[in-house]
Design a protein around this motif. Structure first.
Motif, PDB file in Angstrom:
ATOM      1  N   GLY A 157     -23.019  -3.126  17.808  1.00 45.91           N
ATOM      2  CA  GLY A 157     -22.555  -3.919  16.678  1.00 45.91           C
ATOM      3  C   GLY A 157     -21.926  -3.096  15.579  1.00 45.91           C
ATOM      4  N   MET A 158     -21.985  -1.759  15.704  1.00 41.87           N
ATOM      5  CA  MET A 158     -21.445  -0.835  14.698  1.00 41.87           C
ATOM      6  C   MET A 158     -21.914  -1.218  13.295  1.00 41.87           C
ATOM      7  SD  MET A 158     -20.120   1.298  16.635  1.00 41.87           S
ATOM      8  CE  MET A 158     -19.463   2.429  15.401  1.00 41.87           C
ATOM      9  N   LEU A 159     -23.222  -1.284  13.156  1.00 37.76           N
ATOM     10  CA  LEU A 159     -23.846  -1.608  11.880  1.00 37.76           C
ATOM     11  C   LEU A 159     -24.336  -0.325  11.223  1.00 37.76           C
ATOM     12  CD1 LEU A 159     -25.963  -4.692  12.977  1.00 37.76           C
ATOM     13  CD2 LEU A 159     -23.870  -4.746  11.608  1.00 37.76           C
ATOM     14  N   LYS A 160     -23.883  -0.069  10.013  1.00 45.40           N
ATOM     15  CA  LYS A 160     -24.314   1.101   9.256  1.00 45.40           C
ATOM     16  C   LYS A 160     -25.327   0.643   8.226  1.00 45.40           C
ATOM     17  CE  LYS A 160     -22.461   5.169   6.867  1.00 45.40           C
ATOM     18  NZ  LYS A 160     -21.236   5.865   6.413  1.00 45.40           N
ATOM     19  N   ARG A 161     -26.567   1.114   8.367  1.00 40.58           N
ATOM     20  CA  ARG A 161     -27.645   0.647   7.521  1.00 40.58           C
ATOM     21  C   ARG A 161     -28.510   1.819   7.038  1.00 40.58           C
ATOM     22  NH1 ARG A 161     -24.675  -2.902   7.594  1.00 40.58           N
ATOM     23  NH2 ARG A 161     -25.003  -5.105   8.120  1.00 40.58           N
ATOM     24  N   SER A 162     -29.355   1.549   6.069  1.00 40.97           N
ATOM     25  CA  SER A 162     -30.180   2.604   5.480  1.00 40.97           C
ATOM     26  C   SER A 162     -31.640   2.170   5.365  1.00 40.97           C
ATOM     27  CB  SER A 162     -29.658   2.949   4.087  1.00 40.97           C
ATOM     28  OG  SER A 162     -29.794   1.841   3.207  1.00 40.97           O
ATOM     29  N   PHE A 163     -32.518   3.150   5.205  1.00 40.59           N
ATOM     30  CA  PHE A 163     -33.891   2.879   4.800  1.00 40.59           C
ATOM     31  C   PHE A 163     -34.294   3.947   3.790  1.00 40.59           C
ATOM     32  CE2 PHE A 163     -35.022   5.931   8.184  1.00 40.59           C
ATOM     33  CZ  PHE A 163     -36.040   6.658   7.574  1.00 40.59           C
ATOM     34  N   ASN A 164     -35.319   3.648   3.020  1.00 36.82           N
ATOM     35  CA  ASN A 164     -35.820   4.594   2.017  1.00 36.82           C
ATOM     36  C   ASN A 164     -37.324   4.739   2.161  1.00 36.82           C
ATOM     37  OD1 ASN A 164     -33.344   3.090   0.654  1.00 36.82           O
ATOM     38  ND2 ASN A 164     -33.492   5.116  -0.260  1.00 36.82           N
ATOM     39  N   SER A 165     -37.775   5.972   2.075  1.00 39.41           N
ATOM     40  CA  SER A 165     -39.207   6.253   2.092  1.00 39.41           C
ATOM     41  C   SER A 165     -39.442   7.648   1.531  1.00 39.41           C
ATOM     42  CB  SER A 165     -39.771   6.174   3.515  1.00 39.41           C
ATOM     43  OG  SER A 165     -41.105   6.672   3.544  1.00 39.41           O
ATOM     44  N   ASP A 166     -40.385   7.777   0.613  1.00 41.50           N
ATOM     45  CA  ASP A 166     -40.714   9.099   0.086  1.00 41.50           C
ATOM     46  C   ASP A 166     -41.271  10.016   1.167  1.00 41.50           C
ATOM     47  OD1 ASP A 166     -39.877   8.768  -2.530  1.00 41.50           O
ATOM     48  OD2 ASP A 166     -41.793   7.946  -3.194  1.00 41.50           O
ATOM     49  N   LEU A 167     -41.718   9.446   2.269  1.00 36.97           N
ATOM     50  CA  LEU A 167     -42.296  10.255   3.349  1.00 36.97           C
ATOM     51  C   LEU A 167     -41.239  11.081   4.085  1.00 36.97           C
ATOM     52  CD1 LEU A 167     -44.812   7.643   4.786  1.00 36.97           C
ATOM     53  CD2 LEU A 167     -45.354   9.678   3.433  1.00 36.97           C
ATOM     54  N   VAL A 168     -39.945  10.775   3.889  1.00 36.67           N
ATOM     55  CA  VAL A 168     -38.910  11.568   4.546  1.00 36.67           C
ATOM     56  C   VAL A 168     -38.175  12.479   3.559  1.00 36.67           C
ATOM     57  CG1 VAL A 168     -38.577   9.940   6.437  1.00 36.67           C
ATOM     58  CG2 VAL A 168     -37.136   9.749   4.392  1.00 36.67           C
ATOM     59  N   ARG A 169     -38.686  12.592   2.342  1.00 34.69           N
ATOM     60  CA  ARG A 169     -38.102  13.597   1.452  1.00 34.69           C
ATOM     61  C   ARG A 169     -38.386  14.981   2.048  1.00 34.69           C
ATOM     62  NH1 ARG A 169     -36.392  11.729  -3.643  1.00 34.69           N
ATOM     63  NH2 ARG A 169     -37.382   9.782  -4.350  1.00 34.69           N
ATOM     64  N   PRO A 170     -37.377  15.846   2.137  1.00 33.59           N
ATOM     65  CA  PRO A 170     -37.612  17.179   2.713  1.00 33.59           C
ATOM     66  C   PRO A 170     -38.643  17.985   1.933  1.00 33.59           C
ATOM     67  CG  PRO A 170     -35.263  16.685   2.634  1.00 33.59           C
ATOM     68  CD  PRO A 170     -35.959  15.593   1.867  1.00 33.59           C
ATOM     69  N   SER A 274     -16.681   2.521   7.257  1.00 34.45           N
ATOM     70  CA  SER A 274     -17.079   3.687   8.053  1.00 34.45           C
ATOM     71  C   SER A 274     -17.605   3.273   9.424  1.00 34.45           C
ATOM     72  CB  SER A 274     -18.158   4.487   7.317  1.00 34.45           C
ATOM     73  OG  SER A 274     -17.662   5.024   6.125  1.00 34.45           O
ATOM     74  N   ALA A 275     -18.388   2.197   9.471  1.00 31.49           N
ATOM     75  CA  ALA A 275     -18.982   1.763  10.734  1.00 31.49           C
ATOM     76  C   ALA A 275     -17.920   1.346  11.737  1.00 31.49           C
ATOM     77  CB  ALA A 275     -19.951   0.610  10.480  1.00 31.49           C
ATOM     78  N   LEU A 276     -16.903   0.625  11.273  1.00 29.29           N
ATOM     79  CA  LEU A 276     -15.873   0.119  12.189  1.00 29.29           C
ATOM     80  C   LEU A 276     -14.791   1.139  12.510  1.00 29.29           C
ATOM     81  CD1 LEU A 276     -15.223  -3.569  11.064  1.00 29.29           C
ATOM     82  CD2 LEU A 276     -16.446  -2.768  13.074  1.00 29.29           C
ATOM     83  N   TYR A 277     -14.439   1.949  11.523  1.00 24.34           N
ATOM     84  CA  TYR A 277     -13.283   2.836  11.688  1.00 24.34           C
ATOM     85  C   TYR A 277     -13.646   4.314  11.771  1.00 24.34           C
ATOM     86  CZ  TYR A 277     -10.597  -1.329  10.400  1.00 24.34           C
ATOM     87  OH  TYR A 277     -10.058  -2.597  10.357  1.00 24.34           O
ATOM     88  N   GLY A 278     -14.924   4.646  11.565  1.00 22.25           N
ATOM     89  CA  GLY A 278     -15.339   6.045  11.624  1.00 22.25           C
ATOM     90  C   GLY A 278     -14.850   6.874  10.456  1.00 22.25           C
ATOM     91  N   THR A 279     -14.485   6.219   9.377  1.00 26.05           N
ATOM     92  CA  THR A 279     -13.914   6.899   8.221  1.00 26.05           C
ATOM     93  C   THR A 279     -14.988   7.701   7.477  1.00 26.05           C
ATOM     94  OG1 THR A 279     -12.510   4.959   7.988  1.00 26.05           O
ATOM     95  CG2 THR A 279     -12.493   6.532   6.176  1.00 26.05           C
ATOM     96  N   THR A 280     -14.612   8.875   6.997  1.00 28.01           N
ATOM     97  CA  THR A 280     -15.522   9.701   6.205  1.00 28.01           C
ATOM     98  C   THR A 280     -16.033   8.910   5.005  1.00 28.01           C
ATOM     99  OG1 THR A 280     -14.315  11.692   6.847  1.00 28.01           O
ATOM    100  CG2 THR A 280     -15.714  11.854   4.898  1.00 28.01           C
ATOM    101  N   HIS A 281     -17.320   9.046   4.742  1.00 21.74           N
ATOM    102  CA  HIS A 281     -17.973   8.269   3.688  1.00 21.74           C
ATOM    103  C   HIS A 281     -17.284   8.448   2.336  1.00 21.74           C
ATOM    104  CE1 HIS A 281     -21.105   6.187   1.577  1.00 21.74           C
ATOM    105  NE2 HIS A 281     -21.607   7.264   1.022  1.00 21.74           N
TER     106      HIS A 281
END
Length: 388
Positions: A157-170, A274-281
């Motif tokens: 589906g070429m879906l660009k999505r995000s999640f947030n969690s303090d547990l993945v802060r480096p 970006s999801a459909l065309y691969g364009t740089t963010h």
């Protein structure tokens, strides 16, 4: 000012010799590491060999997962999760830019989850545990080196999505501005546009009595703009690259948004391109942000007037807030053109034939934005403004 909670535990090692601190930053309890990176650039520059020498000195068992591409793919994330589970990986080291780091974060969360990692991106599940990770940054742009977010594209589906969690802060981020000197100009300035956009998503707010963060945002924007012109003149200017790299980290660490209602609609609108065309963010943001500004500035002309005066130094004289707002938008577009960034969709070969599809995907979870709440029809109009 709104109430807020802030947490950012990432240790920073900054400067020309910062990579040499990798061994000290790695906890002695970690025995099996996943080294995650993109293509061959870290090998061409010698960074890969430097990192591997340090890891070998620590007698660590290293498993490699290269192949991260811009707009990182879910398929590679799932491959990394499988490696982590099969090899009992205890730490992930991401070497690269934001795409590598975001991919590593998704792997870190997914490796401790019994279901499919995409559940985090669709908000069907939330991160409860993650493998710790560290970062060696090569491209100042996304600020993912200290943020709690991950952005991934699902090939289905070429879906660009995000999640947030303090547990993945480096746990740590190593920042050597010299590592960015080998970047081509288009990557350097796309990264700079991304940095600026992270500030703007927080700056354009209706929240009142936020003097401190207003000034922090404006100071960051002025520093980035000034040093962008310096890099345009001399791409090897270490001092300018150091300012940009530090600004990139500050811009998305969460500090600039404390107590404010931020927006993020321009990012979400750009993600669909970006999801459909691969364009740089950064390229999508250089096109969408000015179009968003033109569409929403009347919601709060005084905020845009301040942007004109405090960031671009436009003299207020006897001008109205609306006049200043329009001058600010023009100044911002001129800056983007000065650093070689596109400001229209037609410049990157995107036409209007998929506007409705992108807008529909953008609001699958509901309207977006805080500065102005946007629905599907609004987003189509912003795409149209970005085309003209």
């Amino acid at each position: 000012m709104k109430d807020f909670y802030y947490y950012n535990p990432t240790k920073l090692s900054f400067g020309k010799d910062s990579v040499g601190f990798l061994g000290k930053l790695l906890s002695k309890e970690h025995k099996r590491i996943l080294l995650h990176y993109g293509g061959g650039s870290i090998k061409r520059t010698g960074l890969y060999d430097q990192v591997m020498d340090i890891l070998k000195e620590r007698d660590l068992e290293v498993y490699e997962l290269p192949g991260v591409v811009p707009n990182p793919r879910l398929g590679l994330v799932r491959e990394g999760i499988q490696i982590c589970k099969e090899k009992d990986i205890s730490f992930i080291l991401a070497v690269g830019g934001g795409s590598v780091i975001d991919s590593a974060k998704a792997i870190a969360a997914g490796a401790k989850y019994d279901g499919d990692v995409w559940d985090f991106f669709t908000k069907e599940a939330f991160v409860e545990e993650a493998i710790p990770l560290g970062v060696i940054l090569t491209i100042p742009a996304t600020g993912s080196e200290t943020s709690n977010g991950s952005v991934v594209t699902n090939e289905d589906g070429m879906l660009k999505r995000s999640f947030n969690s303090d547990l993945v802060r480096p746990e740590f981020a190593i920042l050597n501005p010299e590592l960015s000197m080998t970047l081509p100009d288009n990557q350097t300035f796309a990264g700079i546009t991304d940095i600026i956009s992270h500030v703007l998503e927080r700056y354009f707010t209706h929240t009142e009595n936020v003097d401190l963060t207003d000034n922090l945002c404006e100071g960051t924007l002025r520093a980035v703009i000034k040093n962008s012109y310096r890099l345009k003149e001399d791409p090897q200017d270490y001092a300018a690259r150091a300012e940009i790299m530090q600004s990139g980290t500050i811009a998305h660490s969460g500090l600039l948004g404390l107590g404010r209602a931020d927006d993020w609609s321009s990012h979400k609108i750009g993600h669909e391109i970006s999801a459909l065309y691969g364009t740089t963010h950064g390229v999508t943001l250089s096109i969408i942000f000015p179009a968003w500004m033109k569409y929403v500035y009347k919601e709060n002309p005084a905020r845009f007037a301040r942007f004109a005066v405090e960031v671009f130094g436009i003299a207020p004289d006897d001008k109205s807030d609306e006049e200043l707002a329009l001058e600010a938008i023009e100044a911002f577009e001129n800056f983007l053109r000065d650093i070689g960034m596109p400001t229209r969709l037609k410049e990157i070969g995107v036409s209007s034939d998929r506007f409705e599809e992108m807008a529909k995907k953008c609001v699958l979870s509901g309207p977006i934005g805080q500065f102005k709440v946007l629905n599907e029809e609004d987003i189509i109009k912003i795409y149209q403004l970005a085309l003209e």
